[in-house]
Structures are given as C-alpha cells and as structure tokens.
Design an enzyme around this catalytic site. Structure first.
Site, PDB file in Angstrom:
ATOM      1  N   HIS A 211      40.963  -7.795   3.332  1.00 32.02           N
ATOM      2  CA  HIS A 211      40.706  -9.048   4.043  1.00 32.02           C
ATOM      3  C   HIS A 211      41.382 -10.242   3.367  1.00 32.02           C
ATOM      4  CE1 HIS A 211      37.235  -9.388   1.140  1.00 32.02           C
ATOM      5  NE2 HIS A 211      37.565 -10.665   1.190  1.00 32.02           N
ATOM      6  N   ASP A 241      38.598  -1.755   3.001  1.00 32.29           N
ATOM      7  CA  ASP A 241      38.857  -3.115   2.539  1.00 32.29           C
ATOM      8  C   ASP A 241      39.658  -3.138   1.240  1.00 32.29           C
ATOM      9  OD1 ASP A 241      38.845  -5.872   2.730  1.00 32.29           O
ATOM     10  OD2 ASP A 241      36.916  -6.094   1.697  1.00 32.29           O
ATOM     11  N   GLY A 317      36.949 -16.296  -2.751  1.00 41.01           N
ATOM     12  CA  GLY A 317      38.093 -16.420  -3.654  1.00 41.01           C
ATOM     13  C   GLY A 317      38.053 -15.397  -4.770  1.00 41.01           C
ATOM     14  N   ASN A 318      36.837 -14.890  -5.075  1.00 42.53           N
ATOM     15  CA  ASN A 318      36.696 -13.813  -6.056  1.00 42.53           C
ATOM     16  C   ASN A 318      37.103 -12.462  -5.475  1.00 42.53           C
ATOM     17  OD1 ASN A 318      34.153 -15.503  -7.662  1.00 42.53           O
ATOM     18  ND2 ASN A 318      35.647 -14.340  -8.855  1.00 42.53           N
ATOM     19  N   SER A 319      37.182 -12.373  -4.159  1.00 39.92           N
ATOM     20  CA  SER A 319      37.499 -11.100  -3.515  1.00 39.92           C
ATOM     21  C   SER A 319      38.818 -10.539  -4.044  1.00 39.92           C
ATOM     22  CB  SER A 319      37.599 -11.283  -2.003  1.00 39.92           C
ATOM     23  OG  SER A 319      36.353 -11.614  -1.447  1.00 39.92           O
ATOM     24  N   LEU A 374      41.556   8.020  16.028  1.00 40.67           N
ATOM     25  CA  LEU A 374      41.257   8.451  17.386  1.00 40.67           C
ATOM     26  C   LEU A 374      42.493   8.419  18.277  1.00 40.67           C
ATOM     27  CD1 LEU A 374      39.062   9.351  19.355  1.00 40.67           C
ATOM     28  CD2 LEU A 374      38.519   6.942  19.768  1.00 40.67           C
ATOM     29  N   GLY A 375      43.393   7.489  17.995  1.00 40.65           N
ATOM     30  CA  GLY A 375      44.612   7.401  18.795  1.00 40.65           C
ATOM     31  C   GLY A 375      44.474   6.477  19.986  1.00 40.65           C
ATOM     32  N   GLN A 379      39.686  -3.138  22.892  1.00 47.31           N
ATOM     33  CA  GLN A 379      38.782  -4.219  22.520  1.00 47.31           C
ATOM     34  C   GLN A 379      37.406  -3.940  23.070  1.00 47.31           C
ATOM     35  OE1 GLN A 379      41.160  -7.181  24.804  1.00 47.31           O
ATOM     36  NE2 GLN A 379      39.199  -7.795  25.706  1.00 47.31           N
TER      37      GLN A 379
END
Length: 468
Positions: A211, A241, A317-319, A374-375, A379
């Site tokens: 992210h 992630d 910001g620590n991510s 899944l291919g 949405q």
C-alpha cells in the site's frame, strides 16, 4: 556446545576406561608369559594369552581357539597386527570422521549458521536463527547472548531504513485554467503518500508494504543520510501487502534479519521508520511484543495473516519500516495499527519468516509464483448500485482472463453472487477465499446472468498467477 556425536564417542570410550583396562591387560600378559596359551578369568569373561615364543595353533594346523569376548565399554588394544583388522579399523576411522562431519554440519544448520534453501526460489535475504533472542537489554553493557544496548541497536538499524515517497499523476492539473483539454502532456505528478522501507541487499533492493507503493507513477527513496534516488517497482503483492523496489546504488547498509519464530511475548522490540513522512524521518520507538500470531484481516483484500502485535508506537508513515529485536535484527515489517477512539498502542507487523518467501518471489519473478488466481477482473455491486441498475449484488465480471472461466460458461456482464456457498458481500470475500487455495484447486461459483435472469452454478479450476 559440543558435537552430540563426539559426546557419544567419549561416553563409550573415555580415556580413563581405556587406561584402566590397558593396565590390567599388560599385567595379565606378564603373569602369563611363562605359561603359553593360558586362559585367565577377568572377572566378567575369560581372556586367552600367548607368550611371544609360544607356538600358535596355526603352527600345528590346530583348530582356532574360541574368539575372545570384550566388554562393550572398552575394546582392548591387540598386540598382534592383523591385516583385516587394520582395514576394518581404517574404515571405522573414516566412518567416524564422516559421521562427525555430518553431525557437525547438522549442528550448524540447526544453530542457524548454515541455511539450506528448500524451495526453488533463492531467498532474497538470509534469516539468522538465534538460540535465545529474547531477554531485556542493559543500557550500559552488551549481554553475552548477543543483545545490544538501545543506542547500539538504533545506530545499527537506522541506516538500513529509508523513506519512500509515492508520486502520482495530479488528475486535476489537466483541467486547470489554460490546460483544459490539452492532454496528458500537461499533467503533473506530486507526492501522494509517504512510507518506509528496509534495505534488504547492499545493491539496492528494498522491502516495503504494497500500500506504500500502490498507484505510484514514480517512486523516490531518501536514505537516512538524506541522499535521494529514483526507485523502480520490482513486484507488489496486494494480498499480503508486501512489495519490493530497487534503486541504482551499491554499498548500502543492508539490514540483518532474525527469526520471528524466536520471539516471545513481552520481548522488547524497537520500531524504526518515518511517521508522518520525511519530516520525522528515522524515528525510533521502543515497546514490547504484546502478542504473537494475531490474526489480522486486510481491509482492502480480505486476506488474513498472523501478525506480531506490539505497543511500540506505529503511525502513518511507519508502514514498511522495521520491527527489530534486541540484537538489531529485523523480525517484522510494520504494516498497520488500530486507529479508533479508546484504542492505543495496538500496532502490527508482518513476521519476517512469513514475508521471506513472498519477498523472494517478488524479487525473482515480480509476482508470487504459487499464487492462485480466479482469472476474472471486475467490481463489486453494492445494494444501492444493484437497485439503480437492476443488477444482483455481487462481483460484476468486467473481463475474463482464464480459459477455465470461459469453459465454465461465465462471461462478461455476469454477476458472481456466491463462492463456495459464501455470499459475496464485498470483493474481499472472493479474494480471501482464493488466497486460501493453490493453483489447480477448484471453487464453486453461483452466477447470475443479468440479461436473462438465469442463475447457474459453475465449478472453476484456479489458475497460476503470472504477474500479468
């Protein structure tokens, strides 16, 4: 630590046992020197001895005497040289050396000094397993277990943690006065978000969260020294992630990585990152391991991962930054926290042992090699959209990228309402179910064709992710 194989040899043939038995043996030899071929009771068995000048049974073509029985604890040395026994002794010595080498090598592997790669993908970094990575740290001395002072840990880790700036196209720039309708050439990019990353290799590979780099038109990396680089996205996996980026640099200070499986609840840890971005770069916070194997569900993908929970302060910001043990080894990748009124000190990090195979695949292939897909792209149709367009709630199929989907009769415009009997209440439901499976596994989909109102069930085989 002594080699366990070596210890076994000493227990069975210790020097004190050999010396005592050898003394008894020589005494019996002298006592029987005048009595050829004498048999003497040794307390637990008979021993036969022959004077140097006494005739042997072979000299008279006599039947050989019964074999001598030796105590298991100590094998006596033979005065007479025998070719066959010398060969056997030589082979035994070789086996002892080989067994000792194997035992020693196994000890090195178990101790974490030597790492074997069981998978086909070479590891992106090496994880050192510690015999005892826990324990409190003295702020004045370095413990014998390898623990460092807090100052030493900070000095060691800070150069290995970077700030990452995510630049994206400013869509509004194209519609400002004088730019309307002028096209993409007048669009500008601006920093949209900032996060942290961990230098995995000295030649510029950096680990971060997916992210942090999501949607980036360009990426910029700022070292703790302030030096800036343009970065290239190598691979990103939104399910776990995790992401890998690369800068064109050498001689960087790569982080050391320790085994997250060595952590225990209440171990002291340090979080290093850039809360708030570059303004507060290289921030260090101290805390403890609050819990292990805490199941956290990604709100974007629905994927559940067992994380390290810590009360070390983790902020936006620590991510992508480092969670390190008291040896200055990275044991987790800071990824999230609970932000809600009444909650404090609930931060989470992805365990480095869980992250390593994902990072290795991203570095090698740009995607997670054994990930099932899944291919279908599409949405989610929520209740409001459903009423407006007269569609059922579920996943609207925008495009099909798998022949397995086509063979099952699913086509563009269909809506998937259930997967393996579970109602599709968000895209996370489908992502979460697929993440539990492997390529080649099957899922059962309940599908509604909006144009005809037809509802049918299809069994679909999952495909292998290709990164495309």
């Amino acid at each position: 630590m002594r080699n366990p194989f070596r210890k076994d040899r000493e227990d069975k043939s210790g020097i004190s046992v050999n010396q005592n038995y050898g003394a008894d043996y020589r005494s019996d030899w002298r006592d029987s020197s005048e009595q050829p071929n004498q048999t003497v009771w040794q307390g637990d068995c008979y021993h036969s001895y022959r004077s140097p000048g006494a005739p042997t049974p072979q000299d008279h073509y006599a039947e050989p005497s019964p074999p001598v029985v030796y105590p298991v604890e100590a094998e006596p040395k033979q005065r007479k040289k025998h070719t066959v026994r010398n060969i056997i002794a030589g082979l035994t010595a070789c086996l002892v050396v080989s067994a000792s080498s194997v035992a020693g090598f196994a000890f090195l592997i178990e101790n974490g000094t030597v790492k074997l790669n069981s998978g086909s993908t070479p590891p992106a970094f090496t994880i050192m397993k510690n015999g005892n990575a826990s324990g409190k740290v003295s702020t004045t001395t370095t413990g014998t277990s390898g623990a460092l002072t807090l100052e030493q840990i900070a000095n060691k880790v800070v150069p290995s943690v970077v700030c990452i700036q995510n630049y994206q196209v400013n869509q509004n720039a194209a519609y400002t006065a004088g730019n309307f309708g002028s096209g993409d050439s007048n669009r500008s990019v601006s920093p949209t978000s900032e996060g942290s990353g961990i230098i995995a290799t000295s030649d510029g590979y950096i680990i971060t969260n997916a992210h942090v780099v999501d949607g980036a038109s360009s990426l910029k990396v700022i070292l703790s020294t302030g030096k800036t680089y343009q970065a290239k996205l190598i691979g990103s996996d939104s399910v776990t992630d995790l992401a890998v980026i690369k800068i064109d640099a050498t001689g960087l200070t790569a982080a050391d990585f320790g085994s997250s499986s060595d952590l225990q609840v209440a171990d002291q840890v340090m979080a290093v990152g850039n809360p708030g971005g570059l303004e507060f770069n290289s921030t260090v916070t101290i805390g403890y391991v609050s819990a292990l194997n805490r199941e956290i569900t990604n709100s974007e993908t629905g994927y559940t991962m067992k994380c390290i929970q810590t009360d070390a302060a983790i902020n936006p910001g620590n991510s992508g930054g480092a969670l390190v043990n008291m040896k200055g080894q990275v044991v987790g990748i800071n990824s999230s926290k609970i932000v809600a009124t009444g909650y404090e000190g609930l931060g989470f990090a992805i365990p480095i042992n869980e992250a390593q195979p994902i990072i290795s695949d991203l570095k090698q292939y740009g995607y997670v090699k054994d990930r099932a897909v899944l291919g279908i792209s599409g949405q989610y149709i929520d209740s409001m959209t459903s009423r407006f367009y007269g569609l059922p709630t579920g996943m609207y199929v925008s495009s099909v990228t798998s022949t397995e989907i086509t063979s099952a009769g699913i086509q563009k415009g269909d809506v998937i309402t259930k997967i393996d009997g579970t109602d599709v209440t968000s895209l996370n439901v489908i992502t979460g179910e697929i993440a539990k499976k492997k390529p080649g596994d099957t899922v059962t989909l309940t599908v509604e064709r909006a144009l005809t109102g037809q509802t049918f069930t299809a069994t679909v085989k999952l495909s292998q992710a290709t990164g495309k």
